[in-house]
Scaffold this motif. Structure first.
Motif, PDB file in Angstrom:
ATOM      1  N   GLN A   1      57.821  -8.958 -38.980  1.00 18.52           N
ATOM      2  CA  GLN A   1      58.179  -9.632 -40.225  1.00 18.52           C
ATOM      3  C   GLN A   1      58.928  -8.641 -41.091  1.00 18.52           C
ATOM      4  OE1 GLN A   1      54.502 -11.086 -41.925  1.00 18.52           O
ATOM      5  NE2 GLN A   1      54.555 -12.976 -40.734  1.00 18.52           N
ATOM      6  N   SER A   2      60.162  -8.999 -41.408  1.00 13.57           N
ATOM      7  CA  SER A   2      61.013  -8.115 -42.224  1.00 13.57           C
ATOM      8  C   SER A   2      61.100  -6.721 -41.621  1.00 13.57           C
ATOM      9  CB  SER A   2      60.479  -8.028 -43.660  1.00 13.57           C
ATOM     10  OG  SER A   2      60.408  -9.301 -44.249  1.00 13.57           O
ATOM     11  N   ASP A   3      61.339  -6.701 -40.308  1.00  8.88           N
ATOM     12  CA  ASP A   3      61.474  -5.452 -39.559  1.00  8.88           C
ATOM     13  C   ASP A   3      60.218  -4.601 -39.530  1.00  8.88           C
ATOM     14  OD1 ASP A   3      64.104  -6.008 -38.882  1.00  8.88           O
ATOM     15  OD2 ASP A   3      64.882  -5.085 -40.722  1.00  8.88           O
ATOM     16  N   GLU A   4      59.108  -5.155 -39.968  1.00 11.32           N
ATOM     17  CA  GLU A   4      57.828  -4.450 -39.906  1.00 11.32           C
ATOM     18  C   GLU A   4      56.964  -5.072 -38.824  1.00 11.32           C
ATOM     19  OE1 GLU A   4      56.838  -1.784 -41.600  1.00 11.32           O
ATOM     20  OE2 GLU A   4      58.763  -1.614 -42.655  1.00 11.32           O
ATOM     21  N   VAL A   5      56.223  -4.238 -38.113  1.00 12.49           N
ATOM     22  CA  VAL A   5      55.345  -4.724 -37.064  1.00 12.49           C
ATOM     23  C   VAL A   5      54.126  -5.388 -37.685  1.00 12.49           C
ATOM     24  CG1 VAL A   5      53.920  -4.095 -35.085  1.00 12.49           C
ATOM     25  CG2 VAL A   5      56.122  -2.950 -35.445  1.00 12.49           C
ATOM     26  N   ALA A   6      53.998  -6.705 -37.448  1.00 14.45           N
ATOM     27  CA  ALA A   6      52.865  -7.450 -37.996  1.00 14.45           C
ATOM     28  C   ALA A   6      51.778  -7.684 -36.958  1.00 14.45           C
ATOM     29  CB  ALA A   6      53.345  -8.806 -38.533  1.00 14.45           C
ATOM     30  N   GLY A   7      52.073  -7.371 -35.701  1.00 13.66           N
ATOM     31  CA  GLY A   7      51.094  -7.560 -34.639  1.00 13.66           C
ATOM     32  C   GLY A   7      51.701  -7.235 -33.286  1.00 13.66           C
ATOM     33  N   ILE A   8      50.844  -7.183 -32.308  1.00 13.33           N
ATOM     34  CA  ILE A   8      51.277  -6.874 -30.948  1.00 13.33           C
ATOM     35  C   ILE A   8      50.725  -7.943 -30.003  1.00 13.33           C
ATOM     36  CG2 ILE A   8      51.168  -5.221 -29.033  1.00 13.33           C
ATOM     37  CD1 ILE A   8      50.812  -3.015 -31.100  1.00 13.33           C
ATOM     38  N   VAL A   9      51.584  -8.452 -29.140  1.00 10.09           N
ATOM     39  CA  VAL A   9      51.166  -9.416 -28.132  1.00 10.09           C
ATOM     40  C   VAL A   9      51.177  -8.710 -26.773  1.00 10.09           C
ATOM     41  CG1 VAL A   9      51.658 -11.596 -26.981  1.00 10.09           C
ATOM     42  CG2 VAL A   9      52.102 -11.349 -29.434  1.00 10.09           C
ATOM     43  N   LEU A  10      50.039  -8.774 -26.086  1.00 16.27           N
ATOM     44  CA  LEU A  10      49.927  -8.197 -24.753  1.00 16.27           C
ATOM     45  C   LEU A  10      49.698  -9.319 -23.754  1.00 16.27           C
ATOM     46  CD1 LEU A  10      47.574  -5.194 -25.585  1.00 16.27           C
ATOM     47  CD2 LEU A  10      50.036  -5.099 -25.223  1.00 16.27           C
ATOM     48  N   LEU A  11      50.532  -9.380 -22.731  1.00 12.08           N
ATOM     49  CA  LEU A  11      50.395 -10.369 -21.673  1.00 12.08           C
ATOM     50  C   LEU A  11      49.855  -9.688 -20.417  1.00 12.08           C
ATOM     51  CD1 LEU A  11      53.780 -12.285 -22.092  1.00 12.08           C
ATOM     52  CD2 LEU A  11      51.569 -12.809 -23.137  1.00 12.08           C
ATOM     53  N   PHE A  12      48.832 -10.292 -19.805  1.00 14.48           N
ATOM     54  CA  PHE A  12      48.176  -9.718 -18.631  1.00 14.48           C
ATOM     55  C   PHE A  12      48.353 -10.651 -17.431  1.00 14.48           C
ATOM     56  CE2 PHE A  12      46.180  -7.946 -22.320  1.00 14.48           C
ATOM     57  CZ  PHE A  12      45.793  -6.662 -21.985  1.00 14.48           C
ATOM     58  N   GLN A  13      48.651 -10.067 -16.289  1.00 10.38           N
ATOM     59  CA  GLN A  13      48.780 -10.831 -15.046  1.00 10.38           C
ATOM     60  C   GLN A  13      47.940 -10.143 -13.976  1.00 10.38           C
ATOM     61  OE1 GLN A  13      50.946 -13.674 -14.521  1.00 10.38           O
ATOM     62  NE2 GLN A  13      49.774 -13.880 -12.639  1.00 10.38           N
ATOM     63  N   ASP A  14      47.082 -10.909 -13.304  1.00  8.20           N
ATOM     64  CA  ASP A  14      46.280 -10.353 -12.224  1.00  8.20           C
ATOM     65  C   ASP A  14      47.145 -10.256 -10.966  1.00  8.20           C
ATOM     66  OD1 ASP A  14      44.456  -9.658 -10.289  1.00  8.20           O
ATOM     67  OD2 ASP A  14      42.882 -11.017 -10.992  1.00  8.20           O
ATOM     68  N   VAL A  15      47.510  -9.032 -10.605  1.00  5.35           N
ATOM     69  CA  VAL A  15      48.386  -8.807  -9.444  1.00  5.35           C
ATOM     70  C   VAL A  15      47.610  -8.100  -8.326  1.00  5.35           C
ATOM     71  CG1 VAL A  15      50.497  -8.766 -10.802  1.00  5.35           C
ATOM     72  CG2 VAL A  15      49.226  -6.645 -10.468  1.00  5.35           C
TER      73      VAL A  15
END
Length: 372
Positions: free
Chosen positions: A105-119
């Motif tokens: 948001q407005s070039d500021e990090v508001a959160g992190i999304v982590l995606l996980f895949q069982d490989v």
């Protein structure tokens, strides 16, 4: 456009086959989904509102797994993609693929999304494939080494009596020169001893193949230098090379032997040097350097293709059949592979694959730009 209400987001997350973890600006886990629970073995209610370190680092396990997340959070590594080992609280081992992206948001990090895949299954398949390849390579090396030892012993044992037989036949031929039928038979014996000596020489050269000092080559300059030397020797033959900016650590003398043998083989079956075209192209294949060498000749006989690299196999009446056997031996010393076939438009094609190798792993390294 559908409104982004919490129920809609929760429904989407619940249906997603990949694990999702959203970390808020405060560093705590704000959202997860059922797929992630199945992968990590931790219920959703135990993860929500907890910090990463509090949840995963307290036990001191899964160091590589934790380090990936720490790097993402503290180094702000967006779109980081890694595959790491993970052991859940019940002791089940998995291989997880992790992909990170940021909410801004407005070039500021508001959160992190982590995606996980069982490989896990994919990783097991790759591990099994690597093990099978290494085992095949080991067995092939044992076969080649046994053949080398046998060849050395046979060459030594055959050469001495063959020299005696040829010498005696020559002496008798001179002594009974006036007896034409006998002289012709003795000449046959002498010619066959010459042929046998040629075979012994080829077997000895095969047995002598061994690794020299490895050197770093730039494929463009190496191939161009080799091609320039061969153009001088073969007159009007056409040779095209493309190294594509690639580099490899190889045994230069063995690589040169491989190219010389394959090129001479192409010339033997070409109508004339004027019409011969040989192309060499180096490409990257899974970290390995793959050298493609093809010509515009009549191609390989598919019925004899399985025996092409066998010792003493030849389709020529004056051939010994050790040339391509030596080529395979050289590739085995490199830890690489070679395969043969035909190109659709006509002609033979050989593919030599060289494994990634560093000079730091070798004793007494030397670097060079090009060799012939």
């Amino acid at each position: 456009m559908l409104p982004a209400n919490p129920l809609l987001i929760e429904t989407i997350l619940a249906r997603m086959p990949v694990g999702v973890m959203i970390i808020g600006a405060d560093g705590n886990i704000a959202q997860t989904n059922p797929a992630l629970t199945g992968m990590l073995g931790i219920p959703m209610h135990e993860m929500l509102g907890k910090g990463w370190a509090e949840l995963f680092m307290a036990e001191g396990n899964n160091l590589e797994f934790n380090q990936v997340i720490v790097d993402v959070i503290h180094k702000e590594l967006e779109f980081l993609s890694r595959s790491v080992a993970y052991v859940d609280p019940a002791g089940t081992e998995r291989e997880l693929g992790i992909l990170s992206c940021f909410i801004k948001q407005s070039d500021e990090v508001a959160g992190i999304v982590l995606l996980f895949q069982d490989v896990t299954e994919l990783a097991r398949m790759h591990a099994a494939e690597r093990h099978m390849f290494k085992e095949m390579l080991r067995l092939e090396r044992e076969r080649e080494e046994g053949l080398r030892i046998l060849a050395s012993a046979v060459a030594h044992q055959v050469r001495n009596p063959n020299t005696v037989i040829g010498g005696v036949a020559g002496m008798l031929q001179r002594q009974y020169a006036e007896d034409a039928p006998l002289s012709r038979m003795l000449d046959v014996i002498r010619q066959e001893t010459f042929r046998l000596e040629a075979m012994v020489t080829e077997v000895s050269s095969f047995a002598a193949i061994s690794a020299s000092e490895p050197q770093l080559i730039h494929w463009d300059s190496f191939l161009e230098s080799w091609a320039a030397a061969r153009r001088v020797q073969s007159g009007e033959a056409h040779i095209e090379v493309r190294g594509n900016g690639m580099q490899s650590v190889v045994f230069v003398d063995l690589l040169t032997l491989v190219l010389d043998e394959l090129y001479d083989n192409a010339r033997r079956f070409a109508t004339t040097d004027r019409g011969l075209l040989v192309k060499l192209d180096v490409v990257e294949e899974g970290g390995w350097a793959a050298l493609y060498m093809q010509d515009n000749g009549k191609g390989l006989d598919l019925t004899t293709l399985p025996f092409l690299f066998d010792p003493f196999f030849t389709s020529r009446s004056d051939g010994v059949g050790m040339g391509l056997c030596k080529v395979r031996r050289c590739m085995m010393v490199h830890g690489g592979t070679i395969e043969a076939g035909n190109v659709p438009q006509g002609g033979a094609r050989f593919i030599m694959r060289f494994p990634p190798r560093t000079l730091e792993l070798q004793a007494g390294p030397k670097s060079t730009e090009s060799h012939t």
